[in-house]
Design a protein around this motif. Structure first.
Motif, PDB file in Angstrom:
ATOM      1  N   ASP A   1      -0.207  44.255  70.906  1.00 25.77           N
ATOM      2  CA  ASP A   1      -0.208  42.799  71.071  1.00 25.77           C
ATOM      3  C   ASP A   1      -1.402  42.149  70.373  1.00 25.77           C
ATOM      4  N   ALA A   2      -2.511  42.867  70.294  1.00 26.79           N
ATOM      5  CA  ALA A   2      -3.711  42.304  69.678  1.00 26.79           C
ATOM      6  C   ALA A   2      -3.518  42.091  68.173  1.00 26.79           C
ATOM      7  N   ARG A   3      -2.728  42.902  67.521  1.00 25.27           N
ATOM      8  CA  ARG A   3      -2.533  42.835  66.068  1.00 25.27           C
ATOM      9  C   ARG A   3      -1.204  42.181  65.672  1.00 25.27           C
ATOM     10  N   ARG A   4      -0.459  41.706  66.630  1.00 21.34           N
ATOM     11  CA  ARG A   4       0.892  41.214  66.373  1.00 21.34           C
ATOM     12  C   ARG A   4       0.920  39.995  65.471  1.00 21.34           C
ATOM     13  N   PHE A   5      -0.055  39.133  65.555  1.00 25.26           N
ATOM     14  CA  PHE A   5      -0.057  37.882  64.803  1.00 25.26           C
ATOM     15  C   PHE A   5      -0.991  37.922  63.589  1.00 25.26           C
ATOM     16  N   ASP A   6      -1.489  39.081  63.231  1.00 22.15           N
ATOM     17  CA  ASP A   6      -2.447  39.169  62.119  1.00 22.15           C
ATOM     18  C   ASP A   6      -1.837  38.732  60.789  1.00 22.15           C
ATOM     19  N   ASP A   7      -0.552  38.951  60.576  1.00 25.21           N
ATOM     20  CA  ASP A   7       0.083  38.633  59.302  1.00 25.21           C
ATOM     21  C   ASP A   7       0.492  37.160  59.197  1.00 25.21           C
TER      22      ASP A   7
ATOM     23  N   PRO B   1       0.198  33.073  58.871  1.00 28.39           N
ATOM     24  CA  PRO B   1      -0.764  32.162  58.237  1.00 28.39           C
ATOM     25  C   PRO B   1      -1.697  31.546  59.284  1.00 28.39           C
ATOM     26  N   GLU B   2      -2.876  31.176  58.852  1.00 29.42           N
ATOM     27  CA  GLU B   2      -3.890  30.637  59.765  1.00 29.42           C
ATOM     28  C   GLU B   2      -3.392  29.389  60.486  1.00 29.42           C
ATOM     29  N   ARG B   3      -2.668  28.535  59.765  1.00 26.82           N
ATOM     30  CA  ARG B   3      -2.130  27.299  60.361  1.00 26.82           C
ATOM     31  C   ARG B   3      -1.173  27.610  61.520  1.00 26.82           C
ATOM     32  N   THR B   4      -0.345  28.644  61.329  1.00 27.91           N
ATOM     33  CA  THR B   4       0.601  29.034  62.375  1.00 27.91           C
ATOM     34  C   THR B   4      -0.140  29.606  63.582  1.00 27.91           C
ATOM     35  N   LYS B   5      -1.164  30.415  63.327  1.00 29.09           N
ATOM     36  CA  LYS B   5      -1.958  30.964  64.429  1.00 29.09           C
ATOM     37  C   LYS B   5      -2.598  29.840  65.241  1.00 29.09           C
ATOM     38  N   ASP B   6      -3.151  28.832  64.547  1.00 28.63           N
ATOM     39  CA  ASP B   6      -3.773  27.701  65.246  1.00 28.63           C
ATOM     40  C   ASP B   6      -2.739  26.958  66.083  1.00 28.63           C
ATOM     41  N   PHE B   7      -1.557  26.737  65.500  1.00 27.52           N
ATOM     42  CA  PHE B   7      -0.498  26.028  66.222  1.00 27.52           C
ATOM     43  C   PHE B   7      -0.107  26.774  67.489  1.00 27.52           C
ATOM     44  N   LEU B   8       0.136  28.072  67.368  1.00 23.68           N
ATOM     45  CA  LEU B   8       0.577  28.866  68.518  1.00 23.68           C
ATOM     46  C   LEU B   8      -0.522  28.999  69.577  1.00 23.68           C
ATOM     47  N   SER B   9      -1.746  29.128  69.142  1.00 21.70           N
ATOM     48  CA  SER B   9      -2.821  29.317  70.120  1.00 21.70           C
ATOM     49  C   SER B   9      -3.148  28.023  70.871  1.00 21.70           C
ATOM     50  N   ASN B  10      -2.795  26.863  70.325  1.00 26.02           N
ATOM     51  CA  ASN B  10      -3.099  25.590  70.975  1.00 26.02           C
ATOM     52  C   ASN B  10      -1.929  25.019  71.781  1.00 26.02           C
ATOM     53  N   LEU B  11      -0.838  25.767  71.901  1.00 24.63           N
ATOM     54  CA  LEU B  11       0.309  25.272  72.668  1.00 24.63           C
ATOM     55  C   LEU B  11       0.012  25.262  74.164  1.00 24.63           C
ATOM     56  N   ARG B  12       0.440  24.190  74.824  1.00 28.82           N
ATOM     57  CA  ARG B  12       0.346  24.114  76.285  1.00 28.82           C
ATOM     58  C   ARG B  12       1.665  24.613  76.869  1.00 28.82           C
ATOM     59  N   ASP B  13       1.670  24.874  78.187  1.00 27.17           N
ATOM     60  CA  ASP B  13       2.865  25.401  78.852  1.00 27.17           C
ATOM     61  C   ASP B  13       4.063  24.468  78.698  1.00 27.17           C
TER      62      ASP B  13
END
Length: 76
Positions: free
Chosen positions: A3-9, A11-23
């Motif tokens: 799970d720790a490496r699942r999102f490494d591939d 893009p940075e923009r997508t990671k930011d979007f997913l990490s900032n989502l609220r419930d």
């Protein structure tokens, strides 16, 4: 893959979007995905309804022409 490496591939923009989502935003996205699936299902159904209606109409026209030809032949 861990799970720790699942999102490494991603893009940075997508990671930011997913990490900032609220419930509630995640719930909205899930509802949207289900809505799109339902729309595709209804769209496929409606496509076949239209194709069927066109086929029935063409069949009626062909039967009508055949009846007219037979009637003309009978009068003959």
């Amino acid at each position: 893959m861990s799970d720790a490496r699942r999102f490494d591939d991603l893009p940075e923009r997508t990671k930011d979007f997913l990490s900032n989502l609220r419930d509630d935003e995640i719930d909205t996205l899930n509802d949207g995905i289900r809505l799109v699936g339902a729309i595709r299902t209804v769209g496929t159904f409606m496509k076949w309804v239209i194709v069927g209606l066109i086929g029935i109409l063409a069949g009626f026209v062909m039967v009508g022409e055949s009846i007219a030809k037979i009637a003309a032949w009978m009068r003959g």
